[in-house]
Every structure is written in C-alpha cells, then in structure tokens.
Design a protein around this motif. Structure first.
Motif, mmCIF file in Angstrom:
data_model
loop_
_atom_site.group_PDB
_atom_site.id
_atom_site.type_symbol
_atom_site.label_atom_id
_atom_site.label_comp_id
_atom_site.label_asym_id
_atom_site.label_seq_id
_atom_site.Cartn_x
_atom_site.Cartn_y
_atom_site.Cartn_z
ATOM 1 N N THR A 29 19.046 32.443 6.162
ATOM 2 C CA THR A 29 17.867 31.987 6.894
ATOM 3 C C THR A 29 17.613 30.543 6.485
ATOM 4 O O THR A 29 18.255 30.029 5.563
ATOM 5 C CB THR A 29 16.624 32.840 6.561
ATOM 6 O OG1 THR A 29 16.191 32.541 5.234
ATOM 7 C CG2 THR A 29 16.904 34.321 6.713
ATOM 8 N N THR A 30 16.661 29.914 7.131
ATOM 9 C CA THR A 30 16.316 28.546 6.751
ATOM 10 C C THR A 30 15.694 28.491 5.355
ATOM 11 O O THR A 30 15.631 27.432 4.745
ATOM 12 C CB THR A 30 15.358 27.915 7.776
ATOM 13 O OG1 THR A 30 14.204 28.751 7.904
ATOM 14 C CG2 THR A 30 16.035 27.744 9.126
ATOM 15 N N ALA A 48 19.746 30.944 9.980
ATOM 16 C CA ALA A 48 20.594 29.770 9.799
ATOM 17 C C ALA A 48 22.051 30.202 9.961
ATOM 18 O O ALA A 48 22.382 31.369 9.760
ATOM 19 C CB ALA A 48 20.356 29.161 8.422
ATOM 20 N N SER A 67 22.502 30.261 14.894
ATOM 21 C CA SER A 67 21.045 30.276 14.745
ATOM 22 C C SER A 67 20.412 31.394 15.563
ATOM 23 O O SER A 67 21.025 32.013 16.410
ATOM 24 C CB SER A 67 20.470 28.924 15.148
ATOM 25 O OG SER A 67 20.789 28.659 16.493
#
Length: 87
Positions: A29-30, A48, A67
């Motif tokens: 993930t971010t 991500a 994404s």
C-alpha cells in the motif's frame, strides 16, 4: 486462527479477477507492505504496485498488482485493481 478465512474479491476494470476464501493476504500500500488476516480491523487503503500474495487453505497464489483501492471489513476484503495478472 489458522482455520479462519475471509472472503476475498478482486475486481479489475474488465472482470472479476478473483473470488475465494483467504487465510491471509499480503500486498503493498502507499503506507507500506501489509498482511491482512480474518477479523482485521475495518479500513480502506490505496494500493501501491507490487506482489499480491493470497494464502488459501489449499496453498498460495501470487499476482502482480498495480495501483488500486483496498477495503477491509471484518469478514471480507475487496480490492479494486487498476491492473492485475497472475505470476
């Protein structure tokens, strides 16, 4: 806890990529790499690029995930993927 599973659904723009039961899901993930088990606290996150690992009762599957968005509920996890393919 090893015998517990959660529903996992992965939706791509052109199809439902995966639907099944997972004992654990790992992805980027971010905010960093996470591992999600059944009964995880509810949350939403931005996906991500990286490897998605699905641990099923029968074995492990891996996919390359670009994404997207992730929603975690107590007994279900949904990934809206921009692009995904099995590796």
């Amino acid at each position: 806890m090893a015998d517990k599973t959660m529903k996992l659904e992965i939706v791509a723009p052109d199809c439902i990529f995966y639907t099944g039961d997972a004992a654990m899901v790992e992805l980027n993930t971010t905010e960093g790499e996470i591992g999600v088990y059944p009964e995880h606290i509810p949350m939403t996150m931005i996906v991500a690029p990286g490897t998605l690992t699905i641990t099923e009762p029968e074995g492990v599957k891996k996919a390359e995930l670009n994404s997207g968005f992730l929603e975690i509920q107590k007994d279900k996890m949904t990934i809206l993927a921009e692009d995904i393919k099995w590796i």
